[in-house]
Enzyme design. Structure first.
Site, PDB file in Angstrom:
ATOM      1  N   MET A 181       0.853  -1.198   0.000  1.00  0.00           N
ATOM      2  CA  MET A 181       0.000   0.000   0.000  1.00  0.00           C
ATOM      3  C   MET A 181       0.882   1.239   0.000  1.00  0.00           C
ATOM      4  O   MET A 181       1.758   1.388   0.854  1.00  0.00           O
ATOM      5  CB  MET A 181      -0.928   0.004   1.210  1.00  0.00           C
ATOM      6  N   CYS A 196      -3.742  -1.774  -9.272  1.00  0.00           N
ATOM      7  CA  CYS A 196      -4.022  -0.477  -8.643  1.00  0.00           C
ATOM      8  C   CYS A 196      -4.924   0.370  -9.546  1.00  0.00           C
ATOM      9  O   CYS A 196      -4.609   0.590 -10.718  1.00  0.00           O
ATOM     10  CB  CYS A 196      -2.732   0.281  -8.350  1.00  0.00           C
ATOM     11  N   GLY A 256      -9.387  -8.559  -0.717  1.00  0.00           N
ATOM     12  CA  GLY A 256     -10.607  -7.763  -0.802  1.00  0.00           C
ATOM     13  C   GLY A 256     -11.618  -8.134   0.263  1.00  0.00           C
ATOM     14  O   GLY A 256     -12.026  -9.291   0.368  1.00  0.00           O
TER      15      GLY A 256
END
Length: 318
Positions: free
Chosen positions: A17, A101, A200
């Site tokens: 991230m 992304c 997710g």
């Protein structure tokens, strides 16, 4: 879990991230049970142009091994040059390619999830890296609207030589809204022979177990739910091992964690690289009076005042 010849002690992974997964944060996630951590994504173009700030995102230490470094780009030639440079400098256990992304800063240049519309180019990038690196190559994708097109890309990645694939069950258009569709992840797992990792909507112990059971994937990857909450890895690993929820005091745990995080930033001389107030605010998410505390953090003059606000949050929570 095993990726190529790399034996990973577990199957709970920290997602790469941007502006989050720096070395101190990764060390904390490893401490609490993350089996494998990934660096912030690194631009292949920036590596080629010797951008020191970008290259330094791969800084690591022995305490966090094994380490994955994620790169992004849109040219096989540039990607292999950058990957070889990263391999030389950091010797990571895995080099991951970002095909997922959805941020405009990447997609406007044809990188990240924008590449999902170019399956042949994805194949060429994976093949180039797989054939020229000594480090195992993996890839991270998002799903497409159509199942068959998603499966085509997954098969192309496998046939190009990738050692594993991570699938985020949202489309590029969804960004981070709506629900992740793990039907796609399950189907990819059924059809591929390489390890498949589900990503997710894995936010707690129950969702971790349900995702593993439903998709039958080799592992799970946790992203946004871990921001300001590295202890989540401890909770999930404990639950998967024992079937029991781990008892802990949420507020005091969060404050102890941010103190350790700040200490690690100082130890590794990385305090100047982060937005301290923003990261402190992450540690208040879901907490009683969190909104009020975030306002106090926003006007704090130094780290001591930030920590004082957090201490008061815990006092009010008791």
């Amino acid at each position: 879990m095993k990726i190529a010849d790399l034996k990973i002690p577990g199957n709970i992974l920290l997602a790469p991230m941007s502006n989050v997964t720096n070395l101190p944060f990764r060390l904390m996630c490893r401490k609490y049970g993350a089996s494998l951590t990934y660096s912030e994504m690194i631009s292949a173009d920036a590596v080629i142009y010797e951008n020191k700030k970008t290259i330094n995102r791969g800084i690591s230490c022995e305490d966090e091994r094994p380490l994955g470094i994620q790169i992004f780009g849109n040219s096989p030639e540039t990607m292999i040059k950058a990957a070889l440079r990263i391999e030389e400098i950091y010797k990571p256990e895995i080099i991951d390619i970002n095909f997922g992304c959805p941020a405009k800063t990447l997609t406007k240049d044809g990188c990240g999830s924008a590449l999902l519309s170019s399956p042949e180019l994805i194949h060429d990038i994976v093949k180039e890296l797989s054939e020229n690196l000594s480090t195992p190559v993996t890839a991270k994708i998002r799903i497409l609207q159509d199942m068959e097109n998603t499966l085509e890309i997954a098969h192309l990645i496998e046939s190009a030589g990738a050692s594993a694939i991570t699938v985020h069950g949202r489309t590029r258009q969804q960004q981070y809204s709506g629900k992740a569709n793990h039907d796609y992840v399950r189907k990819i797992k059924q059809e591929l022979s390489i390890p498949v990792i589900a990503n997710g909507d894995i936010v707690d112990e129950i969702s971790a177990q349900q995702t593993l059971e439903y998709t039958e994937c080799d592992g799970i990857m946790i992203g946004r739910a871990a921001m300001g909450n590295p202890f989540l890895f401890k909770r999930i690993s404990h639950y998967l091992e024992t079937g029991e929820l781990l008892e802990y005091k949420q507020c005091s745990q969060r404050v102890a964690d941010i103190r350790e995080y700040f200490s690690l930033l100082e130890e590794h001389e990385l305090m100047h690289t982060v937005h301290v107030k923003a990261q402190a605010q992450w540690f208040t998410r879901g907490m009683k009076n969190g909104r009020h505390v975030r306002k106090n953090i926003d006007v704090a003059k130094n780290i001591d005042e930030i920590l004082l606000s957090l201490d008061r949050m815990c006092k009010d929570a008791n």
